[in-house]
Design a protein around this motif. Structure first.
Motif, PDB file in Angstrom:
ATOM      1  N   MET A 172       0.817  -1.213   0.000  1.00 16.55           N
ATOM      2  CA  MET A 172       0.000   0.000   0.000  1.00 16.55           C
ATOM      3  C   MET A 172       0.851   1.264   0.000  1.00 16.55           C
ATOM      4  O   MET A 172       1.850   1.364   0.722  1.00 16.55           O
ATOM      5  CB  MET A 172      -0.940   0.009   1.208  1.00 16.55           C
ATOM      6  N   VAL A 173       0.457   2.231  -0.840  1.00 15.53           N
ATOM      7  CA  VAL A 173       1.083   3.551  -0.871  1.00 15.53           C
ATOM      8  C   VAL A 173       0.182   4.490  -0.071  1.00 15.53           C
ATOM      9  O   VAL A 173      -0.960   4.763  -0.457  1.00 15.53           O
ATOM     10  CB  VAL A 173       1.256   4.058  -2.312  1.00 15.53           C
ATOM     11  N   PHE A 174       0.663   4.986   1.041  1.00 19.27           N
ATOM     12  CA  PHE A 174      -0.145   5.782   1.955  1.00 19.27           C
ATOM     13  C   PHE A 174      -0.157   7.258   1.542  1.00 19.27           C
ATOM     14  O   PHE A 174       0.871   7.798   1.106  1.00 19.27           O
ATOM     15  CB  PHE A 174       0.370   5.636   3.387  1.00 19.27           C
ATOM     16  N   THR A 175      -1.321   7.877   1.684  1.00 21.57           N
ATOM     17  CA  THR A 175      -1.462   9.289   1.303  1.00 21.57           C
ATOM     18  C   THR A 175      -1.386  10.218   2.504  1.00 21.57           C
ATOM     19  O   THR A 175      -1.265  11.436   2.344  1.00 21.57           O
ATOM     20  CB  THR A 175      -2.812   9.509   0.596  1.00 21.57           C
ATOM     21  N   LYS A 176      -1.476   9.640   3.687  1.00 18.24           N
ATOM     22  CA  LYS A 176      -1.432  10.449   4.897  1.00 18.24           C
ATOM     23  C   LYS A 176      -0.960   9.571   6.049  1.00 18.24           C
ATOM     24  O   LYS A 176      -1.349   8.402   6.140  1.00 18.24           O
ATOM     25  CB  LYS A 176      -2.837  11.005   5.205  1.00 18.24           C
ATOM     26  N   PRO A 177      -0.109  10.104   6.921  1.00 19.48           N
ATOM     27  CA  PRO A 177       0.329   9.292   8.072  1.00 19.48           C
ATOM     28  C   PRO A 177      -0.797   9.127   9.081  1.00 19.48           C
ATOM     29  O   PRO A 177      -1.699   9.968   9.167  1.00 19.48           O
ATOM     30  CB  PRO A 177       1.490  10.112   8.656  1.00 19.48           C
ATOM     31  N   LEU A 178      -0.751   8.036   9.826  1.00 18.68           N
ATOM     32  CA  LEU A 178      -1.760   7.820  10.863  1.00 18.68           C
ATOM     33  C   LEU A 178      -1.696   8.928  11.911  1.00 18.68           C
ATOM     34  O   LEU A 178      -2.712   9.400  12.405  1.00 18.68           O
ATOM     35  CB  LEU A 178      -1.542   6.453  11.523  1.00 18.68           C
ATOM     36  N   PHE A 179      -0.472   9.330  12.249  1.00 17.46           N
ATOM     37  CA  PHE A 179      -0.262  10.467  13.149  1.00 17.46           C
ATOM     38  C   PHE A 179       1.146  10.993  12.915  1.00 17.46           C
ATOM     39  O   PHE A 179       1.960  10.343  12.252  1.00 17.46           O
ATOM     40  CB  PHE A 179      -0.458  10.075  14.629  1.00 17.46           C
ATOM     41  N   THR A 180       1.440  12.171  13.395  1.00 22.57           N
ATOM     42  CA  THR A 180       2.769  12.759  13.277  1.00 22.57           C
ATOM     43  C   THR A 180       3.394  12.846  14.657  1.00 22.57           C
ATOM     44  O   THR A 180       2.694  12.893  15.680  1.00 22.57           O
ATOM     45  CB  THR A 180       2.707  14.156  12.644  1.00 22.57           C
ATOM     46  N   GLY A 181       4.722  12.895  14.687  1.00 22.97           N
ATOM     47  CA  GLY A 181       5.396  12.907  15.971  1.00 22.97           C
ATOM     48  C   GLY A 181       5.357  11.534  16.620  1.00 22.97           C
ATOM     49  O   GLY A 181       5.069  10.522  15.974  1.00 22.97           O
ATOM     50  N   SER A 182       5.638  11.477  17.917  1.00 23.17           N
ATOM     51  CA  SER A 182       5.677  10.215  18.648  1.00 23.17           C
ATOM     52  C   SER A 182       4.521  10.110  19.620  1.00 23.17           C
ATOM     53  O   SER A 182       4.176  11.082  20.308  1.00 23.17           O
ATOM     54  CB  SER A 182       6.999  10.091  19.424  1.00 23.17           C
ATOM     55  N   ARG A 183       3.892   8.963  19.665  1.00 24.37           N
ATOM     56  CA  ARG A 183       2.797   8.781  20.621  1.00 24.37           C
ATOM     57  C   ARG A 183       3.302   8.784  22.054  1.00 24.37           C
ATOM     58  O   ARG A 183       2.537   8.946  23.000  1.00 24.37           O
ATOM     59  CB  ARG A 183       2.031   7.500  20.319  1.00 24.37           C
ATOM     60  N   ASP A 184       4.608   8.573  22.228  1.00 18.84           N
ATOM     61  CA  ASP A 184       5.175   8.594  23.576  1.00 18.84           C
ATOM     62  C   ASP A 184       5.084   9.986  24.200  1.00 18.84           C
ATOM     63  O   ASP A 184       5.197  10.132  25.417  1.00 18.84           O
ATOM     64  CB  ASP A 184       6.628   8.141  23.543  1.00 18.84           C
ATOM     65  N   GLU A 190      -7.528  12.586  29.202  1.00 18.67           N
ATOM     66  CA  GLU A 190      -8.352  13.142  28.136  1.00 18.67           C
ATOM     67  C   GLU A 190      -7.567  13.382  26.855  1.00 18.67           C
ATOM     68  O   GLU A 190      -8.074  13.177  25.748  1.00 18.67           O
ATOM     69  CB  GLU A 190      -8.993  14.456  28.606  1.00 18.67           C
ATOM     70  N   GLU A 191      -6.316  13.812  26.999  1.00 17.78           N
ATOM     71  CA  GLU A 191      -5.489  14.048  25.808  1.00 17.78           C
ATOM     72  C   GLU A 191      -5.319  12.755  25.010  1.00 17.78           C
ATOM     73  O   GLU A 191      -5.378  12.749  23.782  1.00 17.78           O
ATOM     74  CB  GLU A 191      -4.126  14.614  26.211  1.00 17.78           C
ATOM     75  N   TRP A 192      -5.120  11.653  25.715  1.00 20.63           N
ATOM     76  CA  TRP A 192      -4.969  10.358  25.044  1.00 20.63           C
ATOM     77  C   TRP A 192      -6.269   9.946  24.356  1.00 20.63           C
ATOM     78  O   TRP A 192      -6.255   9.454  23.224  1.00 20.63           O
ATOM     79  CB  TRP A 192      -4.555   9.297  26.059  1.00 20.63           C
ATOM     80  N   ASN A 193      -7.393  10.163  25.021  1.00 17.45           N
ATOM     81  CA  ASN A 193      -8.686   9.814  24.436  1.00 17.45           C
ATOM     82  C   ASN A 193      -8.939  10.597  23.154  1.00 17.45           C
ATOM     83  O   ASN A 193      -9.422  10.046  22.155  1.00 17.45           O
ATOM     84  CB  ASN A 193      -9.809  10.079  25.440  1.00 17.45           C
ATOM     85  N   GLU A 194      -8.644  11.866  23.192  1.00 21.33           N
ATOM     86  CA  GLU A 194      -8.844  12.700  22.011  1.00 21.33           C
ATOM     87  C   GLU A 194      -7.923  12.260  20.879  1.00 21.33           C
ATOM     88  O   GLU A 194      -8.317  12.254  19.707  1.00 21.33           O
ATOM     89  CB  GLU A 194      -8.602  14.179  22.363  1.00 21.33           C
ATOM     90  N   TRP A 195      -6.690  11.892  21.228  1.00 21.49           N
ATOM     91  CA  TRP A 195      -5.742  11.429  20.211  1.00 21.49           C
ATOM     92  C   TRP A 195      -6.238  10.142  19.571  1.00 21.49           C
ATOM     93  O   TRP A 195      -6.183   9.977  18.356  1.00 21.49           O
ATOM     94  CB  TRP A 195      -4.366  11.218  20.842  1.00 21.49           C
ATOM     95  N   MET A 196      -6.759   9.229  20.383  1.00 21.37           N
ATOM     96  CA  MET A 196      -7.285   7.969  19.868  1.00 21.37           C
ATOM     97  C   MET A 196      -8.439   8.206  18.887  1.00 21.37           C
ATOM     98  O   MET A 196      -8.516   7.575  17.836  1.00 21.37           O
ATOM     99  CB  MET A 196      -7.766   7.090  21.017  1.00 21.37           C
ATOM    100  N   LYS A 197      -9.318   9.139  19.239  1.00 16.28           N
ATOM    101  CA  LYS A 197     -10.465   9.422  18.379  1.00 16.28           C
ATOM    102  C   LYS A 197     -10.040  10.025  17.047  1.00 16.28           C
ATOM    103  O   LYS A 197     -10.759   9.907  16.050  1.00 16.28           O
ATOM    104  CB  LYS A 197     -11.423  10.373  19.099  1.00 16.28           C
ATOM    105  N   SER A 198      -8.873  10.661  17.028  1.00 17.09           N
ATOM    106  CA  SER A 198      -8.425  11.326  15.809  1.00 17.09           C
ATOM    107  C   SER A 198      -7.800  10.376  14.798  1.00 17.09           C
ATOM    108  O   SER A 198      -7.573  10.753  13.651  1.00 17.09           O
ATOM    109  CB  SER A 198      -7.407  12.422  16.165  1.00 17.09           C
ATOM    110  N   TRP A 241      -3.168   1.845  15.725  1.00 15.01           N
ATOM    111  CA  TRP A 241      -1.715   1.998  15.667  1.00 15.01           C
ATOM    112  C   TRP A 241      -0.949   0.717  16.002  1.00 15.01           C
ATOM    113  O   TRP A 241       0.276   0.736  16.097  1.00 15.01           O
ATOM    114  CB  TRP A 241      -1.249   3.113  16.611  1.00 15.01           C
ATOM    115  N   TYR A 242      -1.657  -0.396  16.152  1.00  5.99           N
ATOM    116  CA  TYR A 242      -0.988  -1.649  16.552  1.00  5.99           C
ATOM    117  C   TYR A 242      -1.795  -2.840  16.075  1.00  5.99           C
ATOM    118  O   TYR A 242      -3.028  -2.825  16.107  1.00  5.99           O
ATOM    119  CB  TYR A 242      -0.860  -1.710  18.078  1.00  5.99           C
ATOM    120  N   ALA A 243      -1.100  -3.893  15.628  1.00  5.70           N
ATOM    121  CA  ALA A 243      -1.790  -5.135  15.266  1.00  5.70           C
ATOM    122  C   ALA A 243      -0.869  -6.316  15.548  1.00  5.70           C
ATOM    123  O   ALA A 243       0.339  -6.255  15.296  1.00  5.70           O
ATOM    124  CB  ALA A 243      -2.213  -5.125  13.805  1.00  5.70           C
ATOM    125  N   LEU A 244      -1.446  -7.375  16.074  1.00  4.86           N
ATOM    126  CA  LEU A 244      -0.721  -8.611  16.366  1.00  4.86           C
ATOM    127  C   LEU A 244      -1.263  -9.693  15.445  1.00  4.86           C
ATOM    128  O   LEU A 244      -2.474  -9.920  15.398  1.00  4.86           O
ATOM    129  CB  LEU A 244      -0.929  -8.997  17.829  1.00  4.86           C
TER     130      LEU A 244
END
Length: 373
Positions: A172-184, A190-198, A241-244
């Motif tokens: 797959m050729v991606f047109t947009k990253p799932l997120f930018t920067g580091s999730r760490d 609440e900040e984490w919840n909002e990030w997850m929803k995005s 952001w994760y799959a097993l």
């Protein structure tokens, strides 16, 4: 007369003492010989079971924690003694099947018994526990069983997978990253919840890995490759952001692959069998701005070394990818990844941990192994 009276008094005292001693002795003897849990009380049941014959060593697949010696169980013999005095020697051929083997007395008081085994690999040893379930206690709501333990020296199967590496990027050729920067850098709450929803799963590398090629190496130095796709992937757990994953029966030796793919942001991802899916090796996926990125990792921290020539004794072979994966069965769930958390089949310990931890993702993310049968 006084002498006679004194003599009679002493004689009566002695007789009384003898009677008292005899009474105490009888009571003590009766208590000592009363029925105990280890003695028959009239109900038929196995009162003992022990292993009387077993090989000193066994060949095992370290990566999946399973025995690969097809003749091992036919050389294990149990000795079972029942409360009615009957004794039997039982061959364990087939005990590693899902239902185990039928005991010498197949049914006791309407309960169909079975004999099963559980085992786990530990260093250079395989430890076994054989359980004979023969009844169910309805009052206590527990299964009644007798058990026997034994162990054997572990010899590593030469076709145990000891490590693997990514040799082809997903198609797959991606047109947009799932997120930018580091999730760490994202705090909890609440900040984490909002990030997850995005997060848009359509941009998730972890959930779009069709065409990715994995090259894996055996303990004897041989290597094979497999291209993964929706037809051979088994989803064990997934969030955006994760799959097993698991890929079953990748070779004629019955090997299965288990690996995690983690989005690292900015079109980057990691692949590993470590339980958290992050081992310091980070790759760049294809994107509209970079359709042919190098297959070489952008970070080489803790990158697995190339396989060395195996020594004469492969029983000590180790792997930095296999120690967290304990899989024995071949239960499958085919399909493509989704937003929900899925946990099935034989990746028992990592999958359970994954499900529990991923369930907590609504608040925060914390993610962390003798097949048993």
């Amino acid at each position: 007369m006084r002498k006679h009276s004194k003599f009679i008094t002493i004689l009566l005292s002695a007789l009384l003492a003898v009677c008292l001693v005899q009474t105490v002795f009888v009571q003590a003897f009766a208590t000592e010989n009363s029925a105990t849990p280890d003695e028959p009380t009239g109900d038929l049941r196995p009162v003992s079971m022990k292993v009387v014959k077993a090989p000193e060593s066994v060949t095992a697949n370290d990566y999946e924690n399973r025995i690969t010696d097809s003749t091992f169980w036919s050389n294990v013999v149990l000795h079972i003694v029942y409360s009615n005095g009957e004794e039997y020697d039982v061959n364990c051929d087939g005990i590693d099947s899902e239902d185990g083997i039928v005991p010498p007395i197949a049914e006791i008081n309407g309960y169909a018994g079975n004999i099963t085994v559980h085992y786990y690999c530990e260093d250079d040893t395989v430890n076994f526990t054989v359980d004979y379930c023969y009844a169910y206690d309805e009052e206590e709501e527990v299964t009644c069983a007798v058990s026997a333990d034994f162990s054997a020296e572990k010899k590593v199967d030469p076709h145990t997978i000891v490590r693997y590496e990514l040799t082809k990027l997903p198609d797959m050729v991606f047109t947009k990253p799932l997120f930018t920067g580091s999730r760490d850098d994202i705090s909890t709450g609440e900040e984490w919840n909002e990030w997850m929803k995005s997060l848009d799963v359509n941009n998730s590398i972890s959930n779009h890995i069709d065409g990715m090629e994995i090259t894996y190496y055996y303990a004897n130095g041989e290597k094979r490759s497999v291209v993964v796709n929706s037809s051979n992937l088994r989803i064990i757990a997934t969030v955006p952001w994760y799959a097993l994953y698991g890929v079953e029966n990748v070779d004629e030796y019955g090997n299965n692959l288990y690996f995690a793919v983690t989005d690292e942001g900015d079109y980057k991802f990691s692949i590993s069998s470590n339980s958290d899916g992050r081992d310091g090796t980070v790759y760049t996926a294809k994107s509209v701005d970079n359709p042919n990125p190098s297959i070489k990792p952008v970070s080489t921290e803790d990158t697995p070394a190339k396989p060395e020539k195996p020594s004469g004794n492969i029983s000590s072979a180790t792997s930095d990818v296999a120690t967290n994966d304990n899989a024995n069965n071949n239960n499958s769930t085919n399909g493509t990844a989704n937003n929900g958390v899925v946990a099935t089949g034989n990746f028992a310990t990592p999958a359970i941990i994954t499900v529990v931890m991923l369930s907590a993702v609504a608040v925060m993310f914390v993610f962390k192994r003798k097949r048993m049968f």
